[in-house]
Design a protein around this motif. Structure first.
Motif, PDB file in Angstrom:
ATOM      1  N   ARG A   9      -8.935   7.078  -0.395  1.00 34.14           N
ATOM      2  CA  ARG A   9      -7.568   6.579  -0.270  1.00 34.14           C
ATOM      3  C   ARG A   9      -7.426   5.132  -0.723  1.00 34.14           C
ATOM      4  N   ASP A  10      -8.338   4.270  -0.247  1.00 35.02           N
ATOM      5  CA  ASP A  10      -8.145   2.838  -0.439  1.00 35.02           C
ATOM      6  C   ASP A  10      -8.205   2.419  -1.896  1.00 35.02           C
ATOM      7  N   THR A  11      -9.092   3.007  -2.675  1.00 36.06           N
ATOM      8  CA  THR A  11      -9.200   2.636  -4.085  1.00 36.06           C
ATOM      9  C   THR A  11      -8.415   3.579  -4.989  1.00 36.06           C
ATOM     10  N   GLY A  12      -7.667   4.513  -4.398  1.00 33.69           N
ATOM     11  CA  GLY A  12      -6.864   5.438  -5.194  1.00 33.69           C
ATOM     12  C   GLY A  12      -5.375   5.273  -4.993  1.00 33.69           C
ATOM     13  N   SER A  13      -4.964   4.232  -4.277  1.00 33.67           N
ATOM     14  CA  SER A  13      -3.543   4.031  -3.986  1.00 33.67           C
ATOM     15  C   SER A  13      -3.074   2.681  -4.504  1.00 33.67           C
ATOM     16  N   PHE A  14      -1.769   2.550  -4.654  1.00 29.09           N
ATOM     17  CA  PHE A  14      -1.174   1.295  -5.110  1.00 29.09           C
ATOM     18  C   PHE A  14       0.287   1.246  -4.674  1.00 29.09           C
ATOM     19  N   VAL A  15       0.859   0.057  -4.724  1.00 28.78           N
ATOM     20  CA  VAL A  15       2.295  -0.101  -4.509  1.00 28.78           C
ATOM     21  C   VAL A  15       2.904  -0.678  -5.777  1.00 28.78           C
ATOM     22  N   ILE A  16       4.188  -0.396  -5.979  1.00 29.36           N
ATOM     23  CA  ILE A  16       4.910  -0.869  -7.156  1.00 29.36           C
ATOM     24  C   ILE A  16       5.871  -1.962  -6.716  1.00 29.36           C
ATOM     25  N   ILE A  17       5.825  -3.094  -7.403  1.00 28.79           N
ATOM     26  CA  ILE A  17       6.624  -4.263  -7.034  1.00 28.79           C
ATOM     27  C   ILE A  17       7.560  -4.611  -8.182  1.00 28.79           C
ATOM     28  N   ASP A  18       8.829  -4.833  -7.839  1.00 24.43           N
ATOM     29  CA  ASP A  18       9.797  -5.293  -8.839  1.00 24.43           C
ATOM     30  C   ASP A  18       9.464  -6.731  -9.226  1.00 24.43           C
ATOM     31  N   ARG A  19       9.292  -7.010 -10.506  1.00 21.73           N
ATOM     32  CA  ARG A  19       8.845  -8.325 -10.947  1.00 21.73           C
ATOM     33  C   ARG A  19       9.932  -9.396 -10.796  1.00 21.73           C
ATOM     34  N   PHE A  20      11.187  -8.978 -10.667  1.00 18.55           N
ATOM     35  CA  PHE A  20      12.280  -9.950 -10.573  1.00 18.55           C
ATOM     36  C   PHE A  20      12.643 -10.272  -9.129  1.00 18.55           C
ATOM     37  N   THR A  21      12.615  -9.266  -8.256  1.00 25.87           N
ATOM     38  CA  THR A  21      12.998  -9.481  -6.859  1.00 25.87           C
ATOM     39  C   THR A  21      11.798  -9.599  -5.930  1.00 25.87           C
ATOM     40  N   ASN A  22      10.616  -9.222  -6.418  1.00 25.47           N
ATOM     41  CA  ASN A  22       9.379  -9.209  -5.625  1.00 25.47           C
ATOM     42  C   ASN A  22       9.444  -8.215  -4.465  1.00 25.47           C
ATOM     43  N   GLN A  23      10.314  -7.233  -4.541  1.00 26.06           N
ATOM     44  CA  GLN A  23      10.419  -6.197  -3.519  1.00 26.06           C
ATOM     45  C   GLN A  23       9.499  -5.030  -3.855  1.00 26.06           C
ATOM     46  N   THR A  24       8.943  -4.421  -2.819  1.00 20.40           N
ATOM     47  CA  THR A  24       8.161  -3.200  -3.008  1.00 20.40           C
ATOM     48  C   THR A  24       9.124  -2.045  -3.233  1.00 20.40           C
ATOM     49  N   VAL A  25       9.003  -1.379  -4.369  1.00 21.05           N
ATOM     50  CA  VAL A  25       9.977  -0.341  -4.733  1.00 21.05           C
ATOM     51  C   VAL A  25       9.359   1.050  -4.765  1.00 21.05           C
ATOM     52  N   GLY A  26       8.034   1.147  -4.680  1.00 22.53           N
ATOM     53  CA  GLY A  26       7.420   2.469  -4.723  1.00 22.53           C
ATOM     54  C   GLY A  26       5.977   2.430  -4.276  1.00 22.53           C
ATOM     55  N   ALA A  27       5.430   3.608  -4.030  1.00 28.53           N
ATOM     56  CA  ALA A  27       4.014   3.745  -3.675  1.00 28.53           C
ATOM     57  C   ALA A  27       3.443   4.893  -4.487  1.00 28.53           C
ATOM     58  N   GLY A  28       2.174   4.755  -4.873  1.00 28.49           N
ATOM     59  CA  GLY A  28       1.585   5.765  -5.735  1.00 28.49           C
ATOM     60  C   GLY A  28       0.195   6.176  -5.315  1.00 28.49           C
ATOM     61  N   MET A  29      -0.170   7.386  -5.692  1.00 30.36           N
ATOM     62  CA  MET A  29      -1.485   7.954  -5.446  1.00 30.36           C
ATOM     63  C   MET A  29      -2.061   8.429  -6.783  1.00 30.36           C
ATOM     64  N   ILE A  30      -3.154   7.832  -7.206  1.00 29.58           N
ATOM     65  CA  ILE A  30      -3.725   8.128  -8.521  1.00 29.58           C
ATOM     66  C   ILE A  30      -4.392   9.504  -8.506  1.00 29.58           C
ATOM     67  N   GLN A  31      -4.086  10.303  -9.532  1.00 32.46           N
ATOM     68  CA  GLN A  31      -4.722  11.609  -9.669  1.00 32.46           C
ATOM     69  C   GLN A  31      -5.953  11.546 -10.575  1.00 32.46           C
TER      70      GLN A  31
END
Length: 480
Positions: free
Chosen positions: A408-430
């Motif tokens: 889990r720990d090395t297979g996940s990430f969050v997506i951050i908007d570069r303009f607002t610095n808000q977290t906009v999504g979460a992902g799981m690498i396949q």
């Protein structure tokens, strides 16, 4: 000074002594007003870990905010925000800790409202089991399906289907069995390891901690019995060693260590480790902590590793077992949960934060989104709030990762908007999109320049291609 209370002392000791089954992290999820907070409040109350002053405060708050008449409203133990109490819903994720004689528990009370699905996903990301509540009067709802898919996506393989408010349907066996059949139709295609349906009344305590006389037709375990006995242990120590570097520790000229939390595996002084992206290797010289050096470190421990060699390592790098390194790629496929009101825009630049490293990148293709009613893939050009899709992602530089299904720990990430610095999504690498993501660059002490000088040659590569049997090997040998 007052003498210590033996009963309270025993309770505190029970909290800090690991039971025979260890620690279980679980979440409660489901649709709005299915009774998630009430159930956790009931578990805390039945475990007799609520102090008298807390009970007194709960009694006062129940008269002011409660929805249960003259009875105590156990949901108020979890819903601490004023807005939650006024609306009677959960907004933020609330974590609570309790214990029985057999096990310790960390529980996350997650929101049921669709608007706060992102908070629910946050709580599920570290859980081992999910209690999915269903209101016996309403049955399986769209949010039930959404939460089921998300907990499966986040790697939770064990479900307890808590069919709540059975007292409001006269403890009907037919209602229980119909809801159970409807839910199994929804969940059977997702491949859960276990699903147990328990008829409960969180308000009255039926089948929560004690068998209920109101459901003589139910022969299964109580909810707490299931939580105490289920085996969900995933021994991260058996996986390859990984440590994402969070800080380069350099207090003086004589010490240089790399600090972080071991996410998997075991490491000992003398073990050979590699910097995942560069391929440079060294051996562990010592494992330092604030309490002294260790003879080994394992998953879950925060440590500082000192290496025998001076090699370039920065925050965000991943130290790994030299003979079992993670994949390296700047392109990969991932499942994404979109968590923002503004839709996902393929081609737009976002920051993808994996561990301590944030890397610019973009979503190059949205393969499909998931129909939450049927779990079937649907064509899509964007993802709206709370939608889930399969995407191809391209980064500006390669990153080290493992498939989420493995770690889990090395297979996940969050997506951050570069303009607002808000977290906009979460992902799981396949998986990586380049075929050779598990082939790593090997650092050589004798590089191309030195080899050319030693042999007094100009290096060149000649590629012979053609059909099988055309004579490529023969000609290559003659040329050499």
């Amino acid at each position: 000074m007052n003498a210590p209370n033996p009963e309270l002392t025993a309770k505190v000791k029970r909290l800090y002594d690991v039971g025979e089954q260890g620690v279980l992290r679980f979440i409660t999820c489901g649709s709005v007003d299915d009774g998630k907070s009430t159930l956790i409040g009931r578990l805390l109350y039945d475990s007799k870990l609520i102090l008298e002053d807390h009970l007194a405060a709960l009694s006062r708050d129940s008269r002011k905010f409660g929805t249960t008449g003259d009875d105590m409203d156990f949901a108020l133990l979890l819903d601490g925000l004023e807005a939650e109490r006024e609306q009677g819903i959960t907004i933020d994720v609330a974590y609570r800790f309790f214990a029985t004689e057999r096990r310790k528990f960390i529980v996350a009370d997650t929101p049921g409202h669709e608007q706060y699905t992102r908070n629910m996903a946050t709580g599920a990301s570290t859980a081992d089991l999910a209690i999915l509540l269903v209101d016996a009067r309403k049955g399986v709802l769209p949010q039930t399906r959404r939460h089921t898919y998300i907990v499966n996506l986040l790697g939770i393989k064990n479900i307890v289907l808590a069919i709540n408010k059975m007292d409001l349907v006269d403890y009907s066996s037919a209602t229980y069995h119909q809801i159970m059949a409807d839910y199994l139709t929804v969940a059977e295609q997702l491949g859960f390891e276990s699903i147990l349906a328990v008829p409960i009344s969180a308000r009255n305590g039926d089948n929560v901690s004690f068998k209920s006389e109101n459901t003589p037709w139910y022969e299964g375990p109580t909810l707490i019995e299931r939580l105490e006995t289920i085996d969900v242990e995933t021994d991260l120590r058996e996986h390859p060693f990984r440590l994402p570097v969070q800080w380069v520790n350099r207090p003086n000229l004589d010490f240089r260590g790399f600090s972080g939390t071991v996410t998997s595996g075991v490491v000992r002084p003398g073990d050979r480790v590699a910097v995942s992206k560069s391929g440079r290797t060294s051996r562990i010289k010592e494992i330092a902590t604030a309490d002294g050096d260790l003879d080994h470190a394992e998953a879950g421990q925060a440590v500082t590793l000192v290496l025998e060699d001076e090699i370039d390592i920065s925050r965000g790098d991943v130290l790994a077992a030299a003979d079992a390194r993670p994949e390296i790629s700047d392109q990969f496929a991932a499942r994404i949960i979109w968590m923002h009101e503004e839709p996902l825009l393929p081609g737009r630049s976002y920051l993808f934060k994996a561990g301590a490293q944030a890397t610019p990148g973009s979503i190059t293709a949205l393969k499909h989104k998931v129909d939450i009613e049927t779990y079937d893939p649907q064509p899509a050009t964007t993802l709206e709030l709370n939608e889930i899709g399969l995407c191809n992602i391209e980064m500006t530089r390669p990153i080290a990762f493992d498939p989420y299904s493995e770690l889990r720990d090395t297979g996940s990430f969050v997506i951050i908007d570069r303009f607002t610095n808000q977290t906009v999504g979460a992902g799981m690498i396949q998986h990586g999109l380049r075929r050779a993501t598990n082939i790593h660059h090997q650092h050589l002490d004798v590089d191309k320049t030195r080899r050319s000088e030693l042999k007094d040659q100009t290096p060149a590569i000649v590629w012979f291609t053609g059909l099988s049997g055309a004579g490529k090997s023969t000609i290559a040998n003659m040329v050499e």
